[in-house]
Design an enzyme around this catalytic site. Structure first.
Site, short mmCIF file in Angstrom:
data_model
loop_
_atom_site.label_atom_id
_atom_site.label_comp_id
_atom_site.label_asym_id
_atom_site.label_seq_id
_atom_site.Cartn_x
_atom_site.Cartn_y
_atom_site.Cartn_z
N THR A 116 49.87 -1.38 53.08
CA THR A 116 51.24 -1.41 53.58
C THR A 116 52.07 -2.34 52.72
OG1 THR A 116 50.34 -1.08 55.80
CG2 THR A 116 52.63 -1.74 55.67
N THR A 134 54.16 2.42 54.84
CA THR A 134 52.71 2.45 54.65
C THR A 134 52.23 3.84 54.29
OG1 THR A 134 50.58 1.85 55.64
CG2 THR A 134 52.19 2.88 57.09
N SER A 187 51.77 2.49 65.47
CA SER A 187 51.84 1.65 64.28
C SER A 187 51.87 0.18 64.68
CB SER A 187 53.09 2.01 63.48
OG SER A 187 53.41 1.00 62.54
N GLY A 208 49.42 -5.72 56.58
CA GLY A 208 48.23 -6.41 57.11
C GLY A 208 47.54 -5.72 58.26
N GLY A 209 47.77 -4.40 58.46
CA GLY A 209 47.05 -3.73 59.55
C GLY A 209 47.41 -4.34 60.89
#
Length: 308
Positions: A116, A134, A187, A208-209
């Site tokens: 991302t 992302t 998300s 960063g997920g």
């Protein structure tokens, strides 16, 4: 198009991303909880401040699993989750010297990639953009749109793995984010603009997920509560709690041995990690009529650029 979510934190207005991202809802919920504590008095990186922030993270991520998904398919109680009374209710459940417990019977989380990018922009007229995008994994699904030249993403992995499929290893099967035709997956992106007294104060965001929401939270708290400048905001050590697994992940050498010992004494499980997020932050310095740019040095491909 969807309207951004709006919240407040210590006299600042927070504008952030609405569902189908969980970012804005969780961020505002956590800030509302923290607003009732004197975070600044506890000091940056202290066991007391990390404990309170981790407990806020734990509760917001639990609500993320219970309620959040595509709003076209779910009746999401966003107003309640982002309300001050709800935060006050959650705040009462936080013990100042003892960690809560997250159980495998409640929620756990699937793996999520960190492929991302975030950009924060402010122009000379103080117009601001917070942009997070992302592909999910390198090169997305590795398919380029014919004649257009851009890649398609690979976001299907952000749906929950299967109905009721919740395991101690980290899978989750709650209904709001199960795959369905025409449904958008949940998300974590949290591009956020903060203002004070109607004037721009801050632009922030990160890749960063699942750590994205907490990294953005920490940049805001660092700026407002701890008075850091833009580069200090992004350089400061980070930590992360996401309800389950029931642990605080922290950047190595980011917390002192005394702080770690005090957190363990409160009942927290601790796990070191190499780094968390790549935040890109702009702060407005009204006194000197300057913009401060802070680019995260955890990755080599960021930067801060300004023009007159």
């Amino acid at each position: 198009t969807r309207a951004p979510l709006r919240g407040t934190y210590r006299g600042h207005e927070i504008l952030s991303m609405p569902p189908a991202s969980s970012g804005g809802t969780a961020l505002i919920e956590m800030l509302n909880i923290l607003e009732g504590f004197d975070v600044a008095a506890n000091g940056f990186g202290s066991a007391a401040s990390v404990h309170l922030m981790a407990e806020s993270m734990r509760r917001a991520y639990a609500d993320r699993a219970r309620h959040l998904g595509d709003p076209d398919f779910n009746d999401i109680p966003v107003a309640r989750l982002t309300s001050k009374p709800y935060a006050a209710q959650l705040r009462k459940s936080i013990h100042p010297n003892r960690a809560s417990k997250s159980t495998p019977e409640s929620f756990e989380w699937p793996y999520e990639s960190e492929e991302t990018t975030h950009i924060s922009i402010v122009d000379r007229d103080r117009n601001a953009v917070a942009l997070t995008y992302t592909l999910e994994q390198g090169y997305g699904v590795k398919i380029v749109v014919a004649g257009a030249g851009f890649l398609l993403n690979n976001e299907m992995g952000d749906f929950n793995a299967g109905p009721g499929l919740t395991t101690s290893e980290g899978l989750i099967g709650t209904p709001p984010n199960l795959a369905a035709p025409h449904k958008r997956m949940l998300s974590n992106m949290t591009p956020t603009i903060v203002s004070r007294d109607g004037k721009l104060f801050m632009v922030t965001g990160t890749p960063g997920g699942r750590t994205i929401i907490n990294t953005v939270l920490e940049t805001i708290v660092n700026a407002i509560d701890f008075g850091m400048n833009a580069q200090e905001v992004v350089d400061a050590p980070r930590f992360h709690h996401q309800w389950l697994p029931d642990r605080i992940q922290y950047e190595r050498r980011g917390l002192s041995p005394d702080t770690l010992a005090l957190l363990e004494a409160r009942g927290h499980t601790l796990a070191p990690l190499s780094s968390q997020g790549v935040a890109q932050v702009i702060l407005v310095d009204e006194k000197r009529h300057l913009l401060q740019g802070g680019s995260d040095r955890r990755a080599h491909d960021g930067g801060a650029v300004g023009t007159r």
